[in-house]
Scaffold this active site. Structure first.
Site, PDB file in Angstrom:
ATOM      1  N   LEU A 127       0.355   2.399  -5.144  1.00  0.00           N
ATOM      2  CA  LEU A 127      -0.960   2.019  -4.604  1.00  0.00           C
ATOM      3  C   LEU A 127      -0.955   2.005  -3.080  1.00  0.00           C
ATOM      4  O   LEU A 127      -1.944   2.373  -2.455  1.00  0.00           O
ATOM      5  CB  LEU A 127      -1.329   0.621  -5.101  1.00  0.00           C
ATOM      6  CG  LEU A 127      -2.337   0.527  -6.242  1.00  0.00           C
ATOM      7  CD1 LEU A 127      -2.686  -0.928  -6.494  1.00  0.00           C
ATOM      8  CD2 LEU A 127      -3.608   1.300  -5.928  1.00  0.00           C
ATOM      9  N   PHE A 178     -13.438   0.808  -6.199  1.00  0.00           N
ATOM     10  CA  PHE A 178     -12.148   1.079  -6.871  1.00  0.00           C
ATOM     11  C   PHE A 178     -10.942   1.003  -5.924  1.00  0.00           C
ATOM     12  O   PHE A 178     -11.109   0.831  -4.739  1.00  0.00           O
ATOM     13  CB  PHE A 178     -12.176   2.342  -7.733  1.00  0.00           C
ATOM     14  CG  PHE A 178     -12.372   3.679  -7.067  1.00  0.00           C
ATOM     15  CD1 PHE A 178     -12.264   3.853  -5.715  1.00  0.00           C
ATOM     16  CD2 PHE A 178     -12.641   4.799  -7.862  1.00  0.00           C
ATOM     17  CE1 PHE A 178     -12.415   5.088  -5.136  1.00  0.00           C
ATOM     18  CE2 PHE A 178     -12.796   6.051  -7.291  1.00  0.00           C
ATOM     19  CZ  PHE A 178     -12.681   6.182  -5.932  1.00  0.00           C
ATOM     20  N   GLU A 179      -9.765   1.075  -6.513  1.00  0.00           N
ATOM     21  CA  GLU A 179      -8.496   0.864  -5.788  1.00  0.00           C
ATOM     22  C   GLU A 179      -8.466  -0.510  -5.115  1.00  0.00           C
ATOM     23  O   GLU A 179      -7.874  -0.678  -4.052  1.00  0.00           O
ATOM     24  CB  GLU A 179      -8.267   1.967  -4.744  1.00  0.00           C
ATOM     25  CG  GLU A 179      -8.045   3.337  -5.337  1.00  0.00           C
ATOM     26  CD  GLU A 179      -6.593   3.776  -5.384  1.00  0.00           C
ATOM     27  OE1 GLU A 179      -5.766   3.190  -4.677  1.00  0.00           O
ATOM     28  OE2 GLU A 179      -6.302   4.695  -6.153  1.00  0.00           O
ATOM     29  N   GLY A 180      -9.136  -1.475  -5.726  1.00  0.00           N
ATOM     30  CA  GLY A 180      -9.236  -2.818  -5.142  1.00  0.00           C
ATOM     31  C   GLY A 180     -10.583  -2.956  -4.451  1.00  0.00           C
ATOM     32  O   GLY A 180     -10.806  -2.353  -3.399  1.00  0.00           O
ATOM     33  N   ARG A 195      -3.500   4.379  -1.746  1.00  0.00           N
ATOM     34  CA  ARG A 195      -4.649   3.744  -1.115  1.00  0.00           C
ATOM     35  C   ARG A 195      -5.015   4.409   0.201  1.00  0.00           C
ATOM     36  O   ARG A 195      -6.142   4.290   0.671  1.00  0.00           O
ATOM     37  CB  ARG A 195      -4.283   2.276  -0.859  1.00  0.00           C
ATOM     38  CG  ARG A 195      -5.373   1.328  -1.271  1.00  0.00           C
ATOM     39  CD  ARG A 195      -4.910  -0.096  -1.203  1.00  0.00           C
ATOM     40  NE  ARG A 195      -5.130  -0.777  -2.464  1.00  0.00           N
ATOM     41  CZ  ARG A 195      -4.449  -1.841  -2.836  1.00  0.00           C
ATOM     42  NH1 ARG A 195      -3.494  -2.327  -2.066  1.00  0.00           N
ATOM     43  NH2 ARG A 195      -4.724  -2.416  -3.982  1.00  0.00           N
TER      44      ARG A 195
END
Ligand SMILES: Cc1cc2nc3c(=O)[nH]c(=O)nc-3n(C[C@H](O)[C@H](O)[C@H](O)COP(=O)(O)OP(=O)(O)OC[C@H]3O[C@@H](n4cnc5c(N)ncnc54)[C@H](O)[C@@H]3O)c2cc1C
Length: 357
Positions: free
Chosen positions: A29, A163-165, A33
């Site tokens: 990630l 997304f991705e946090g 990210r």
């Protein structure tokens, strides 16, 4: 909808090792990210091009709209922010490529900062394009106009804040890193459910740690002639130095003020994180402008002008976030939200057909 029913994966396809999947996913990630911040830069660049062309072409009230102050302000901020976003993404990318750094925080800040800044740029681009911004590319094409897909960019970009946090989770992740050290040192003193012995031991540890740490967050020289190598941007780098220490104090003071309840005061934590993200963006921007200036004077000078505008605007945002730490409307706002959830303000929804009605 994807379902994995009775799926068999060959042993040799196992990545890393059994039981290590989550760790692998989390490590991935950090670098994964970084694709979001750089694709946000791409959106910024495309929007800048669209806005530049349209603002020069479209004439209203006797002038190209880019010469009206309201639109010029948007374009100036857009250019400065695109440069800042690129600086943030490039710095994090360079750190990831060089290796040896723990880039969890930088990657999280880059994701949060660039996706939110990119969203504001797209919103401004849509506004600059006026009705044409709201139209789909197909609709524009059908009318014989260039098929510029601002509406599509907006729709497609919005997921970057989720997304991705999501932005909220990124704020919490970064905030946890900021308070973690304090919890390690002083957790036994402030957290509920600790024995007297634990508290006394914690008090001893805290006195030792904070006896050095706290004064050092006040001491330090963030003024002339430090950072003189940054030329006209030095004052912004000095601001970053002073305010990084102010931020550390702010985290500490918030912990003292709210104790274990700080975790619940997300609006307070988010302001602290936003200050940290702005400072990181300022530092990245000044560093990149300086680097560009060293490589090529004329394009470097242009970069310095963008960095200067970005830093001036970021300083304003930082000041207002700091002010909001101690004077804000968080508590009454939270209270009203809870009243809304209990249905106490359903009277306000009247006049509409209910969703399921
Ligand atoms: C187009 C698309 C592609 C996707 N691709 C992938 C993928 O490839 N891989 C993958 O794993 N996932 C993927 N996702 C899922 C995505 O990661 C999740 O949608 C995202 O993490 C948010 O989770 P959620 O939708 O369950 O929202 P929720 O967790 O229900 O959140 C709803 C809202 O509450 C906020 N919130 C949640 N918890 C808190 C909290 N503790 N404090 C404050 N606010 C909070 C959130 O920020 C959000 O605003 C994708 C989603 C979409 C729409």
């Amino acid at each position: 909808m994807i379902r994995f029913t009775k799926v068999r994966v060959p042993k040799e396809n196992l990545l890393w090792g059994e039981g290590k999947g989550l760790k692998l996913a989390l490590i991935t990630l950090n670098t994964g990210r970084l694709t979001l911040p750089i694709s946000s830069v791409a959106a910024g660049k495309r929007c800048l091009e669209i806005s530049r062309r349209w603002s020069a072409e479209r004439v209203q009230w006797g002038r190209p709209i880019g010469q009206h102050d309201a639109i010029a302000q948007k374009i100036g901020a857009m250019a400065a922010n695109t440069f800042a976003m690129e600086s943030v993404a490039e710095l994090c990318g360079a750190m990831a490529e060089r290796g040896g750094y723990d880039i969890r925080l930088e990657a999280a800040i880059a994701k949060l900062y660039n996706s939110e800044a990119g969203w504001r740029i797209i919103d401004d681009t849509l506004q600059i394009r006026g009705g044409r911004g709201y139209e789909t590319a197909d609709s524009l094409k059908a009318r014989g106009e260039p098929a510029i897909p601002v509406e599509r960019i907006m729709r497609d970009f919005r997921i970057n804040l989720i997304f991705e946090g999501s932005s909220e989770i990124m704020h919490l992740f970064i905030a946890r890193e900021a308070v973690d050290k304090h919890l390690q040192v002083a957790g036994d003193v402030v957290m509920p459910g600790k024995s007297l012995r634990q508290r006394l031991a914690g008090l001893g540890r805290s006195t030792l740690f904070y006896g050095w740490w706290y004064p050092s967050r006040w001491l330090g020289w963030g003024f002339w002639p430090r950072y003189a190598g940054f030329g006209s941007l030095a004052r912004h780098v000095r601001f970053v130095e002073r305010n990084a220490r102010r931020l550390a104090r702010g985290v500490f003071h918030s912990m003292i003020r709210f104790g274990p309840k700080l975790e619940l005061r997300q609006a307070v934590l988010f302001r602290l994180v936003d200050v940290g993200a702005e400072l990181f963006a300022m530092a990245s921007t000044c560093a990149r402008a300086r680097w560009l200036l060293e490589r090529d004077r004329s394009s470097g000078e242009r970069a310095v002008r963008l960095a200067d505008v970005f830093c001036r605007q970021a300083r304003g945002r930082i000041r207002s976030k700091f002010a909001g730490l101690w004077r804000n409307e968080d508590v009454p706002t939270y209270k009203v939200a809870q009243e809304v959830l209990k249905g106490e303000h359903r009277w306000l929804e009247r006049g509409m057909v209910e969703l399921d009605g």
